[in-house]
Design an enzyme around this catalytic site. Structure first.
Site, mmCIF file in Angstrom:
data_model
loop_
_atom_site.group_PDB
_atom_site.id
_atom_site.type_symbol
_atom_site.label_atom_id
_atom_site.label_comp_id
_atom_site.label_asym_id
_atom_site.label_seq_id
_atom_site.Cartn_x
_atom_site.Cartn_y
_atom_site.Cartn_z
ATOM 1 N N LYS A 1 0.843 -1.201 0.000
ATOM 2 C CA LYS A 1 0.000 0.000 0.000
ATOM 3 C C LYS A 1 0.878 1.250 0.000
ATOM 4 O O LYS A 1 2.089 1.162 0.246
ATOM 5 C CB LYS A 1 -0.920 -0.031 1.227
ATOM 6 C CG LYS A 1 -0.180 -0.071 2.560
ATOM 7 C CD LYS A 1 -1.093 -0.471 3.713
ATOM 8 C CE LYS A 1 -0.305 -0.527 5.008
ATOM 9 N NZ LYS A 1 -1.113 -1.070 6.113
ATOM 10 N N TYR B 232 13.322 30.713 7.149
ATOM 11 C CA TYR B 232 12.066 31.296 7.628
ATOM 12 C C TYR B 232 12.057 31.450 9.141
ATOM 13 O O TYR B 232 12.529 30.567 9.871
ATOM 14 C CB TYR B 232 10.894 30.404 7.229
ATOM 15 C CG TYR B 232 10.565 30.455 5.759
ATOM 16 C CD1 TYR B 232 10.236 31.659 5.136
ATOM 17 C CD2 TYR B 232 10.590 29.294 4.995
ATOM 18 C CE1 TYR B 232 9.929 31.696 3.785
ATOM 19 C CE2 TYR B 232 10.272 29.322 3.643
ATOM 20 C CZ TYR B 232 9.948 30.535 3.046
ATOM 21 O OH TYR B 232 9.642 30.556 1.717
HETATM 22 C C1 LIG Z 1 -0.312 -1.996 6.776
HETATM 23 C C2 LIG Z 1 -0.890 -3.309 7.116
HETATM 24 C C3 LIG Z 1 -0.068 -4.437 7.279
HETATM 25 C C4 LIG Z 1 1.449 -4.355 7.252
HETATM 26 O O1 LIG Z 1 1.921 -3.731 8.425
HETATM 27 P P1 LIG Z 1 3.510 -3.596 8.735
HETATM 28 O O2 LIG Z 1 3.549 -3.216 10.152
HETATM 29 O O3 LIG Z 1 4.027 -2.521 7.855
HETATM 30 O O4 LIG Z 1 4.103 -4.913 8.456
HETATM 31 C C5 LIG Z 1 -0.686 -5.655 7.474
HETATM 32 N N1 LIG Z 1 -2.037 -5.761 7.540
HETATM 33 C C6 LIG Z 1 -2.857 -4.686 7.417
HETATM 34 C C7 LIG Z 1 -4.329 -4.864 7.497
HETATM 35 C C8 LIG Z 1 -2.312 -3.426 7.204
HETATM 36 O O5 LIG Z 1 -3.116 -2.366 7.105
#
Ligand SMILES: *Cc1c(COP(=O)(O)O)cnc(C)c1O
Length: 421
Positions: free
Chosen positions: A76, A305
């Site tokens: 993702k 800034y």
């Molecule tokens: C993001 C996510 C993962 C992976 O998590 P990590 O801690 O990055 O390994 C697994 N399952 C779900 C449902 C997620 O949203």
């Protein structure tokens, strides 16, 4: 590092806008394809370099921890900022059993990139695009009757049954069927013979917590609830073949492995565990820029800034062409560090949108166009004590966030260059 030594990701580097037109009749829904900065177009010297061999290595490490469970890397948020299409193609060839994404848009992007492995869409929001789900052959996570209705309709249109994974809420209170609703949901499912519940999942809230802590008790409770949900659903006639729970932290601990695991951050070489278990992982991304301006200011003069930094001595100030719009957090103003010529240089003043300033007074021989390492280690530099590196965890600590956010913040404006190894 010489840019010509890098293999850019050709599929992502088309300089043509807008993205290609959709001609497939199955594509009834337009899915936004965000444009990624293309290596071929890069003028400024700021870029992320992704080591594909490190991804394969991390997959192997995780597979070893996962034992007999299948490994479905989570890609993702553009593969945690590494560029999901290139990561997916690499891991698919290296034997990943499938992939997980949050959005249908992300699944479509992977299919467009030629990924054929199973893809699980976990986000739960499909906006009525069930024909797209079926047409693209991706598997949605369901937990609501509206999902079942939409999916069943698309399944009848397609003329074949479709797979879905059922999500249970065991403690995240985010998505999933509540424990008290298991039987009623199973009864609803019976109305939709077109839908095959092939997987059962839940998500852990505290998998990173140290053994013996409250968080680790919470994980044990979640796993117990998941087992209970499996039993009750089986009694109600729902018996998915594949059960999956573990994120990176759980896999690396060898906990809640079940039939498949969903590692995200560990694939990219960052261990979610405070200590132990994952020293073998290799960070897959480094981010580098260059010094584009160099000047000396007098004691008492300020930088940037709000004049947030004021020099206490005559100070060499270098400007990098990377700012918060590129993912260098503004929280690193006056706190973060970068590496120049193997030496740590502090970020001084406020990080601005496109640029930031560093104090290079103590960097011997510093010059215009010197490479600046913002994440990871400096290439081609050897030192007796091993190469210094800025880890995502360290940067997260300075910026008051977590490594996940550091990686996913590297914005689309920063071109990704892919290399082996
Ligand atoms: C993001 C996510 C993962 C992976 O998590 P990590 O801690 O990055 O390994 C697994 N399952 C779900 C449902 C997620 O949203």
């Amino acid at each position: 590092m010489d840019a010509s030594a890098l293999d850019d990701d050709k599929d992502e580097s088309s300089p043509v806008l807008p993205s290609r037109r959709r001609t497939d009749p199955n594509d009834s829904v337009r899915v936004l394809k965000p444009r990624r900065a293309a290596p071929a177009d890069a003028v400024r010297p700021t870029r992320a370099e992704v080591n594909l061999a490190a991804l394969r290595h991390n997959l192997r490490v995780i597979a070893r921890h996962a034992g007999r469970a299948k490994v479905w890397p989570v890609l993702k948020a553009d593969g945690y900022g590494h560029g999901a299409p290139a990561v997916a193609r690499t891991l698919e060839r290296a034997g990943a059993d499938g992939f997980c994404v949050a959005l249908l848009e992300e699944a479509v992007e992977l299919r467009d990139a030629g990924v054929r492995a199973p893809i699980l869409v976990m986000g739960g929001y499909y906006g009525g695009a069930y024909e797209e789900i079926v047409g693209r052959g991706v598997v949605p996570v369901v937990y609501d009757v509206s999902h079942l209705e939409g999916l069943a309709r698309a399944s009848r249109q397609a003329g074949h049954p479709v797979d879905a994974h059922l999500k249970i809420d065991t403690g995240m209170a985010r998505l999933g069927v509540r424990m008290r609703d298991l039987e009623s949901f199973a009864a609803e499912l019976a109305r939709f013979p077109e839908i095959r519940i092939s997987g059962l999942m839940t998500h852990l809230a505290c998998a990173e917590a140290a053994a013996g802590s409250e968080g680790s008790d919470f994980t044990a409770e979640q796993v117990a609830l998941f087992e209970e949900a499996s039993t009750r659903l089986a009694r109600a006639g729902v018996s998915p073949q594949v059960r999956h729970v573990a994120n990176s932290a759980a896999v690396l601990r060898g906990e809640a492995l079940f039939d498949a695991v969903r590692p995200g951050i560990a694939i990219f070489g960052v261990s979610p565990l405070a200590s132990g278990g994952a020293h073998e992982l290799r960070p897959a991304m480094r981010v580098r820029s260059e010094i584009v301006d160099l000047r000396t200011i007098e004691a008492g003069e300020s930088v940037g800034y709000d004049a947030l930094f004021r020099a206490a001595r005559p100070t060499r100030i270098a400007t990098l062409s990377m700012g918060y719009a590129d993912g260098l957090s503004r929280h690193l103003s006056n706190r973060g560090q970068v590496i120049v010529r193997g030496v740590r240089a502090p970020i001084v003043g406020a990080v601005s949108m496109d640029m930031s300033m560093i104090d290079v007074t103590d960097v011997p021989g510093v010059g215009l166009h010197d490479e600046v390492t913002v994440l990871g280690s400096q290439e081609g530099l050897s030192s007796r004590d091993g190469r210094d590196a800025l880890s995502a965890e360290e940067i997260a600590g300075q910026a008051g966030t977590i490594a996940w956010e550091v990686l996913t913040s590297i914005s689309r404006r920063v071109p990704r260059f892919y290399r082996e190894p």
